[in-house]
Write a protein that holds these residues in place. Structure first.
Motif, mmCIF file in Angstrom:
data_model
loop_
_atom_site.group_PDB
_atom_site.id
_atom_site.type_symbol
_atom_site.label_atom_id
_atom_site.label_comp_id
_atom_site.label_asym_id
_atom_site.label_seq_id
_atom_site.Cartn_x
_atom_site.Cartn_y
_atom_site.Cartn_z
ATOM 1 N N THR A 109 0.817 -1.213 0.000
ATOM 2 C CA THR A 109 0.000 0.000 0.000
ATOM 3 C C THR A 109 0.854 1.268 0.000
ATOM 4 O O THR A 109 0.321 2.354 -0.170
ATOM 5 C CB THR A 109 -0.977 0.018 1.190
ATOM 6 N N CYS A 112 1.761 0.692 -4.173
ATOM 7 C CA CYS A 112 0.581 0.350 -4.992
ATOM 8 C C CYS A 112 0.957 -0.039 -6.417
ATOM 9 O O CYS A 112 0.422 0.504 -7.388
ATOM 10 C CB CYS A 112 -0.415 1.512 -5.007
ATOM 11 N N PHE A 142 -4.742 -1.856 -7.595
ATOM 12 C CA PHE A 142 -4.775 -0.556 -6.929
ATOM 13 C C PHE A 142 -5.241 0.525 -7.897
ATOM 14 O O PHE A 142 -4.860 0.515 -9.070
ATOM 15 C CB PHE A 142 -3.375 -0.149 -6.435
ATOM 16 N N ARG A 143 -6.011 1.473 -7.401
ATOM 17 C CA ARG A 143 -6.405 2.649 -8.171
ATOM 18 C C ARG A 143 -6.488 3.852 -7.232
ATOM 19 O O ARG A 143 -6.774 3.704 -6.048
ATOM 20 C CB ARG A 143 -7.774 2.465 -8.848
ATOM 21 N N ARG A 144 -6.265 5.042 -7.801
ATOM 22 C CA ARG A 144 -6.474 6.301 -7.083
ATOM 23 C C ARG A 144 -7.807 6.853 -7.555
ATOM 24 O O ARG A 144 -8.077 6.951 -8.751
ATOM 25 C CB ARG A 144 -5.351 7.298 -7.369
ATOM 26 N N HIS A 151 -6.384 6.159 -2.233
ATOM 27 C CA HIS A 151 -5.934 4.934 -2.892
ATOM 28 C C HIS A 151 -6.863 3.808 -2.481
ATOM 29 O O HIS A 151 -7.134 3.630 -1.296
ATOM 30 C CB HIS A 151 -4.496 4.604 -2.503
ATOM 31 N N VAL A 174 -2.268 5.307 -9.886
ATOM 32 C CA VAL A 174 -2.007 5.633 -8.486
ATOM 33 C C VAL A 174 -1.007 6.775 -8.300
ATOM 34 O O VAL A 174 -1.237 7.687 -7.524
ATOM 35 C CB VAL A 174 -1.575 4.393 -7.697
ATOM 36 N N ASP A 175 0.112 6.733 -8.989
ATOM 37 C CA ASP A 175 1.154 7.742 -8.811
ATOM 38 C C ASP A 175 0.835 8.954 -9.706
ATOM 39 O O ASP A 175 0.930 8.857 -10.928
ATOM 40 C CB ASP A 175 2.515 7.153 -9.180
#
Length: 178
Positions: A109, A112, A142-144, A151, A174-175
């Motif tokens: 986490t 991600c 994972f997604r934002r 997140h 994510v980033d």
């Protein structure tokens, strides 16, 4: 020494977790660098049966080298605060006369990483001669959230933010610096 070529390298991941965890990382710290089969052999010989019964934290640095740390270690500490090509948890089991990766995930986490990070992880494991599965044994998506910026982990292909109910994108995002 295992190195990842530009062709197989893929995306690198910056740390996206709590800032206080990254600020606690000290220069020269990081997980145990496993650059060869001999490195892994020496490292695993020093582990107790209790330690080997649990998964370890791992990262693959941007140099393509596997780094290992105790399970409850933060991935950002294992990476020495740097960007990574992959991160997650990994377990090993001794089968006959060789070590095998029994379980490996991209569950981090702090970074991600996308499931596509498997290529870099597989290359790092191959570079030290570890028998491995054909992919992550447990994939984490994972997604934002574009709405609340939290997140999220996508469960059962339900691309909905657990925090605000917004739809999550199908592609990894994510980033925000990528």
């Amino acid at each position: 020494m295992a190195r990842v070529s530009t062709r197989t390298r893929g995306r690198s991941y910056g740390y996206v977790g709590p800032a206080e965890l990254k600020s606690a990382v000290r220069s020269g710290s990081g997980g145990f660098r496993v650059g060869s089969a001999a490195d892994f052999g020496g490292w695993v010989a020093e582990r107790s049966a209790v330690e080997l019964a649990e998964p370890f934290t791992f990262v693959v640095g941007t140099d393509g080298v596997l780094r290992l740390a105790p399970r409850r270690s933060e991935h950002v500490a294992c990476a020495g605060g740097a960007r990574v090509l992959g991160a997650g948890e990994i377990s090993f089991v001794r089968e006959a006369d060789r070590w095998t990766v029994s379980d490996v995930s991209n569950h981090s986490t702090g970074y991600c990483p996308d499931v596509t990070s498997w290529t870099a992880v597989a290359h790092a494991l191959d570079g030290v001669g570890l028998v491995r599965p054909s992919g992550f044994t447990h994939e984490v998506v994972f997604r934002r959230c574009p709405g609340c910026q939290e997140h999220s982990i996508v469960r059962e292909s339900d691309f909905v933010c657990v925090f605000c109910g917004s739809d999550l994108p199908q592609m990894w995002n994510v980033d925000p610096t990528v």
